[in-house]
Design a protein around this motif. Structure first.
Motif, mmCIF file in Angstrom:
data_model
loop_
_atom_site.group_PDB
_atom_site.id
_atom_site.type_symbol
_atom_site.label_atom_id
_atom_site.label_comp_id
_atom_site.label_asym_id
_atom_site.label_seq_id
_atom_site.Cartn_x
_atom_site.Cartn_y
_atom_site.Cartn_z
ATOM 1 N N PHE A 35 0.941 -15.165 4.435
ATOM 2 C CA PHE A 35 0.802 -13.919 5.183
ATOM 3 C C PHE A 35 -0.513 -13.942 5.942
ATOM 4 O O PHE A 35 -1.431 -14.702 5.608
ATOM 5 N N ASP A 36 -0.601 -13.092 6.918
ATOM 6 C CA ASP A 36 -1.893 -12.916 7.572
ATOM 7 C C ASP A 36 -2.862 -12.198 6.639
ATOM 8 O O ASP A 36 -4.021 -12.580 6.523
ATOM 9 N N VAL A 37 -2.361 -11.158 5.965
ATOM 10 C CA VAL A 37 -3.205 -10.393 5.044
ATOM 11 C C VAL A 37 -2.416 -10.117 3.772
ATOM 12 O O VAL A 37 -1.273 -9.635 3.833
ATOM 13 N N VAL A 38 -3.023 -10.400 2.620
ATOM 14 C CA VAL A 38 -2.489 -10.002 1.320
ATOM 15 C C VAL A 38 -3.422 -8.956 0.736
ATOM 16 O O VAL A 38 -4.651 -9.119 0.755
ATOM 17 N N ILE A 39 -2.842 -7.890 0.212
ATOM 18 C CA ILE A 39 -3.611 -6.804 -0.391
ATOM 19 C C ILE A 39 -3.204 -6.693 -1.851
ATOM 20 O O ILE A 39 -2.020 -6.549 -2.168
ATOM 21 N N VAL A 40 -4.176 -6.777 -2.744
ATOM 22 C CA VAL A 40 -3.916 -6.726 -4.182
ATOM 23 C C VAL A 40 -4.161 -5.310 -4.674
ATOM 24 O O VAL A 40 -5.300 -4.861 -4.760
ATOM 25 N N GLY A 41 -3.084 -4.592 -4.966
ATOM 26 C CA GLY A 41 -3.192 -3.226 -5.465
ATOM 27 C C GLY A 41 -2.564 -2.221 -4.541
ATOM 28 O O GLY A 41 -2.925 -2.133 -3.358
ATOM 29 N N GLY A 42 -1.601 -1.463 -5.088
ATOM 30 C CA GLY A 42 -0.901 -0.464 -4.285
ATOM 31 C C GLY A 42 -1.404 0.942 -4.516
ATOM 32 O O GLY A 42 -0.629 1.882 -4.681
ATOM 33 N N GLY A 43 -2.728 1.101 -4.540
ATOM 34 C CA GLY A 43 -3.346 2.416 -4.636
ATOM 35 C C GLY A 43 -3.713 2.946 -3.263
ATOM 36 O O GLY A 43 -3.313 2.387 -2.234
ATOM 37 N N PRO A 44 -4.510 4.013 -3.207
ATOM 38 C CA PRO A 44 -4.825 4.624 -1.900
ATOM 39 C C PRO A 44 -5.566 3.699 -0.958
ATOM 40 O O PRO A 44 -5.292 3.693 0.248
ATOM 41 N N ALA A 45 -6.491 2.879 -1.463
ATOM 42 C CA ALA A 45 -7.238 1.979 -0.582
ATOM 43 C C ALA A 45 -6.337 0.892 -0.017
ATOM 44 O O ALA A 45 -6.336 0.633 1.198
ATOM 45 N N GLY A 46 -5.566 0.236 -0.894
ATOM 46 C CA GLY A 46 -4.707 -0.858 -0.445
ATOM 47 C C GLY A 46 -3.633 -0.407 0.523
ATOM 48 O O GLY A 46 -3.367 -1.071 1.544
ATOM 49 N N LEU A 47 -3.016 0.728 0.225
ATOM 50 C CA LEU A 47 -1.951 1.228 1.102
ATOM 51 C C LEU A 47 -2.516 1.698 2.436
ATOM 52 O O LEU A 47 -1.906 1.471 3.489
ATOM 53 N N ALA A 48 -3.679 2.351 2.400
ATOM 54 C CA ALA A 48 -4.303 2.785 3.658
ATOM 55 C C ALA A 48 -4.653 1.580 4.522
ATOM 56 O O ALA A 48 -4.469 1.603 5.748
ATOM 57 N N ALA A 49 -5.152 0.517 3.892
ATOM 58 C CA ALA A 49 -5.479 -0.696 4.657
ATOM 59 C C ALA A 49 -4.236 -1.283 5.303
ATOM 60 O O ALA A 49 -4.252 -1.686 6.476
ATOM 61 N N SER A 50 -3.138 -1.327 4.559
ATOM 62 C CA SER A 50 -1.907 -1.908 5.111
ATOM 63 C C SER A 50 -1.378 -1.071 6.271
ATOM 64 O O SER A 50 -0.917 -1.617 7.282
ATOM 65 N N ILE A 51 -1.441 0.234 6.121
ATOM 66 C CA ILE A 51 -0.958 1.119 7.188
ATOM 67 C C ILE A 51 -1.832 0.985 8.440
ATOM 68 O O ILE A 51 -1.328 0.882 9.568
ATOM 69 N N ARG A 52 -3.139 0.980 8.242
ATOM 70 C CA ARG A 52 -4.040 0.884 9.390
ATOM 71 C C ARG A 52 -3.855 -0.447 10.127
ATOM 72 O O ARG A 52 -3.874 -0.499 11.362
ATOM 73 N N LEU A 53 -3.637 -1.532 9.380
ATOM 74 C CA LEU A 53 -3.378 -2.824 10.021
ATOM 75 C C LEU A 53 -2.138 -2.760 10.900
ATOM 76 O O LEU A 53 -2.134 -3.254 12.040
ATOM 77 N N LYS A 54 -1.092 -2.147 10.403
ATOM 78 C CA LYS A 54 0.142 -2.051 11.177
ATOM 79 C C LYS A 54 0.000 -1.081 12.350
ATOM 80 O O LYS A 54 0.635 -1.275 13.412
ATOM 81 N N GLN A 55 -0.803 -0.043 12.195
ATOM 82 C CA GLN A 55 -1.073 0.837 13.334
ATOM 83 C C GLN A 55 -1.756 0.051 14.453
ATOM 84 O O GLN A 55 -1.402 0.199 15.636
ATOM 85 N N LEU A 56 -2.702 -0.780 14.101
ATOM 86 C CA LEU A 56 -3.401 -1.595 15.101
ATOM 87 C C LEU A 56 -2.464 -2.617 15.730
ATOM 88 O O LEU A 56 -2.565 -2.899 16.938
ATOM 89 N N CYS A 57 -1.556 -3.156 14.933
ATOM 90 C CA CYS A 57 -0.563 -4.081 15.485
ATOM 91 C C CYS A 57 0.265 -3.399 16.575
ATOM 92 O O CYS A 57 0.535 -3.988 17.629
ATOM 93 N N GLU A 58 0.683 -2.167 16.311
ATOM 94 C CA GLU A 58 1.473 -1.426 17.297
ATOM 95 C C GLU A 58 0.642 -1.124 18.540
ATOM 96 O O GLU A 58 1.118 -1.253 19.672
ATOM 97 N N GLU A 59 -0.625 -0.704 18.316
ATOM 98 C CA GLU A 59 -1.472 -0.345 19.442
ATOM 99 C C GLU A 59 -1.761 -1.548 20.337
ATOM 100 O O GLU A 59 -1.785 -1.433 21.569
ATOM 101 N N LYS A 60 -1.972 -2.705 19.746
ATOM 102 C CA LYS A 60 -2.381 -3.895 20.492
ATOM 103 C C LYS A 60 -1.218 -4.829 20.804
ATOM 104 O O LYS A 60 -1.411 -5.857 21.458
#
Length: 606
Positions: A35-60
Motif C-alpha cells: 500500500f502507499d500508506v498503512v495505518i495501525v489502529g482504527g481509532g479516531p487518529a487512524g481513521l481521521a488520517a485515512s479520511i484526510r488522505l483520501k480527501q486529498l486524493c480527490e482534491e488533487k
C-alpha cells in the motif's frame, strides 16, 4: 530476528520472541500486500488520517492506496473513552457536514450537547461546587457533546470505506517491518493465528500477512505494543520526560427517562481518591448524561500513585455510593464495563514523532490534554496533520515514482523518507498551543498535592498560559513511583451490593471480553525479570498487580498442599487490553503483546 525481504526485513515488536521450535510452518514465507500508506489502529487518529488522505486524493486527482488494520473484532470494539467531545477537529475534517445528524442516522447514537457543566469537591458525606469562573477555561464544555467514541469511530469507518480506504478489523499488528539495515520502517506483519498454549502450531495454524507501505502511521492508542517498540528502536524518547499514564475505568448505565438529565456533565475531585487537600494521588471522576437515557460514569487515576494498596476498581465502586452520586443510578441497570490507560505526561513527554518510513499519531504519541480531560480532538487533528504531510511527501516525486495504487507494488528505487514536516506542522498547530498552556499542571499535583496543584493550575491557565520560564518534568516511570508497602496500611473497601456496586468478575462479563482459550498468553514476563513477581512484587510491594488490574488478570495462589510461597497466575483470558500491567508492575516486568486478532473486549457503547 530479521528475515530479508529484498529491500525489506522483518523485526519483531517483542523482546521475548522465541527463535522457533523447528516447525517449518512457523518459519514459512508470508503473503504480502503493498500500500502507499498503512495505518495501525482504527481509532479516531487512524481513521481521521485515512479520511484526510483520501480527501486529498480527490482534491488533487491522485490515487493513493490506504489500509487501516485493527486488532479489535470490529471498529470500535476496543475503543473506550469518557467522552465529552470537543468538535473542533472533526468540524475541520468535515466542514460542510452535520456529523451529529449522520452519527444518529447511521449508528443510532446521540451526540448530546452539553447543557449543565458542574465540578464538585466531595468529602465522604458532602459535596461542594467549584464555581466555573475559578476553573481553567479548558475545562469549560460550552459547545461540546457527550458521545460514545466507539460509535463515532464506527461512523468514521463508514466514511473512510466510502472513500476507498481498505479496513481490516480482526487483524492484530504484532511485528514491525524494517529495511535491511534496520534504519527505516517498511510496514507491519499481522500475528500468526492458530498457535496453541504450548507455543506449537495447531491444525488451524495460519501465518500472518505482511502489509508493506511507503509510509506507516501508528495509531494504536496509549502504550501500543508496536509504537512502544518503535520508540525504543529509534530512541524517540531521548531528551523527553518519561511518559506518565492514567487508568480510566468506566461503566455505562441505562436509567429511567424520568430520572435522566440530558446534557449534564459532572466532574469530581476528593472522595474517595483524595482524603486531604495535600493528597498527591492524581485523579478524579466523571458522570455524563447522554441521550436517550444513558449515564456514562468512571474514574481516572494517575498511575504515578505511591500507595501499592490502592485498588482503582474498588475506589470507583466506592465513589458511586456517595449520596451526591448514587442518585444518578436510581432504577438503572449497568449495561457495559471496561478500562483503558491514557497518556497524562503532556507536552513534556511527547516523543519525536517521525522516523524513516512512518510516524506516531494520536495517543501513540501522547496528545491527550489531561487538564481538559480530552484527547479525541487532538488525536483527530494529529491524524489530519500527518495525512497532509504524508500526502505531500508521497506525491512530491509522482512523475518519477508511481503510487502503489497504480503499480500494485512499492518501487525498489524509492528512497524511504522521513516525513519531518509532520512534526513541524504539529508544533505550529493549535494542538501544541493547547498542550503548552498546561504543560506543567500534572506534575504540580504530583509534587505538591491537591490544593497546591489546583492553585498552580489556576494561575498558569488563567494568567501565565504556559509562559512560565521553567519546566516541571517528571523523571521517573509510573512503576518507579510505587513505594514500599511497609510505608502504608492496607485499605479496606465496602462489599459490593450487586445493585449499585459490583464484584469485578460480574462487571467483567459486561465488557464482552473473549480470547481463544488455546493460544499463547499475550502477557509475557520479560526474560530478564522472571524473579520480580515473587521476590520483589510480593515481598516489597504486596503484589499491587492484584489490585490495579481492572480485569482480575493477576493473582498469587499457593499449591494445593499449601506449602511454599504463593506463585503468580496470569489469567490472560480476562484481559481487557487496558495495558496497565505493562506500566505499573514493579520494574515493568510484563511485556504486553497482542493476542490473536479479534480477541479482547467487545465494547458497543463505550
Amino acid at each position: 530476528m530479521c528475515v530479508p525481504l529484498g529491500r525489506r526485513c522483518l523485526s519483531s515488536c517483542s523482546d521475548d520472541d522465541d527463535d522457533g521450535d523447528g516447525d517449518d510452518r512457523m518459519q514459512s514465507a508470508r503473503e504480502s500486500m503493498a500500500f502507499d500508506v498503512v495505518i495501525v489502529g482504527g481509532g479516531p487518529a487512524g481513521l481521521a488520517a485515512s479520511i484526510r488522505l483520501k480527501q486529498l486524493c480527490e482534491e488533487k486527482d491522485i490515487d493513493l492506496s490506504v489500509c487501516v488494520v485493527e486488532k479489535g473484532s470490529e471498529i470500535g470494539a476496543h475503543i473506550l473513552s469518557g467522552n465529552v467531545f470537543d468538535p473542533r477537529a472533526i468540524n475541520e475534517l468535515f466542514p460542510d457536514l452535520d456529523w451529529t445528524e449522520e452519527l444518529h442516522e447511521l449508528q443510532s447514537s446521540h451526540a448530546t450537547p452539553v447543557k449543565d457543566d458542574n465540578f464538585l469537591f466531595l468529602t465522604e458525606t458532602s459535596s461542594y461546587a467549584i464555581p466555573n469562573i475559578l476553573l481553567p477555561k479548558q475545562l469549560h464544555n460550552d459547545g461540546n457533546y457527550i458521545i460514545s467514541l466507539g460509535q463515532l469511530c464506527r461512523w468514521l469507518s463508514t466514511k473512510a470505506e466510502d472513500m476507498g480506504v481498505e479496513i481490516y478489523p480482526g487483524f492484530a499488528a504484532s511485528e514491525v517491518l524494517y529495511n535491511d539495515d534496520q534504519s527505516a520502517v517498511t510496514g507491519i506483519a499481522t500475528k500468526d493465528m492458530g498457535i496453541g498454549k504450548d507455543g506449537t502450531p495447531k491444525d488451524t495454524f495460519e501465518r500472518g500477512v505482511e502489509l508493506l507501505a511507503r509510509q506507516t502511521l501508528f495509531a494504536e492508542g496509549a502504550r501500543g505494543s508496536c509504537s512502544e517498540s518503535i520508540v525504543s528502536h529509534f530512541n524517540l524518547q531521548e531528551g523527553k520526560a518519561p511518559q506518565s499514564y492514567g487508568l480510566g475505568i468506566k461503566e455505562v448505565w441505562e436509567i429511567p427517562e424520568e430520572n435522566h438529565k440530558p446534557g449534564l456533565v459532572m466532574h469530581t475531585l476528593g472522595y474517595p481518591l483524595q482524603s486531604s487537600w495535600n493528597e498527591k494521588t492524581f485523579g478524579g471522576t466523571f458522570l455524563y448524561h447522554q441521550e436517550p437515557n444513558l449515564v456514562l460514569c468512571g474514574l481516572v487515576i494517575g498511575l504515578d500513585y505511591k500507595n501499592p494498596y490502592i485498588n482503582p476498581y474498588k475506589e470507583f465502586q466506592q465513589w458511586k455510593t456517595h449520596p451526591e452520586i448514587r442518585q444518578h443510578f436510581d432504577g438503572g441497570t449497568c449495561i457495559q464495563y471496561g478500562a483503558r490507560v491514557l497518556n497524562e505526561g503532556g507536552l513534556n513527554a511527547i516523543p519525536k514523532l517521525t522516523f524513516k518510513g512512518g510516524a506516531l499519531i494520536g495517543c501513540s504519541a501522547g496528545f491527550l490534554n489531561s487538564v481538559k480531560i480530552k484527547g479525541s480532538h487532538t488525536a483527530i487533528k494529529s491524524g489530519m496533520v500527518a495525512a497532509d504531510s504524508v500526502f505531500d511527501c508521497l506525491t512530491s516525486s509522482i512523475d518519477i515514482i508511481e503510487p502503489v495504487a497504480e503499480s500494485g507494488e512499492i518501487s525498489a528505487d524509492e528512497e524511504i523518507k522521513e516525513v519531518v514536516d509532520y512534526e513541524k506542522a504539529m508544533k505550529a498547530s493549535w494542538v501544541y498551543d493547547e498542550l503548552y498552556q498546561v504543560r506543567n499542571c500534572h506534575e504540580s499535583f504530583a509534587r505538591w498535592g491537591l490544593l497546591p496543584g489546583l492553585i498552580y493550575t489556576g494561575i498558569t491557565t488563567h494568567v501565565m498560559k504556559g509562559r512560565e520560564p521553567w519546566v516541571l518534568s517528571h523523571t521517573q516511570t509510573d512503576a518507579d513511583k510505587t513505594q514500599d508497602a511497609d510505608n502504608f496500611m492496607p485499605r479496606s473497601y465496602p462489599s459490593p451490593d450487586g445493585v449499585l456496586t459490583f464484584d469485578l468478575m460480574t462487571n467483567l462479563q459486561r465488557s464482552g471480553t473473549f480470547h481463544e482459550d488455546d493460544q499463547e498468553s499475550h502477557l509475557k514476563i520479560k526474560k530478564n525479570l522472571t524473579s520480580i513477581p515473587e521476590s520483589v512484587s510480593m515481598q516489597t510491594y504486596a503484589a499491587p498487580e492484584q489490585r490495579f488490574c481492572p480485569a482480575g488478570v493477576y493473582e498469587y495462589t499457593k499449591a494445593d498442599d499449601n506449602d511454599g510461597d504463593a506463585e503468580l497466575v496470569i489469567n490472560a483470558q480476562n484481559c481487557v487490553h487496558c495495558k496497565c500491567c505493562s506500566i505499573k508492575t514493579p520494574g515493568e516486568y510484563i511485556n504486553w503483546t497482542v493476542p490473536e486478532g479479534g480477541g479482547g473486549p467487545q465494547y458497543q457503547v463505550m
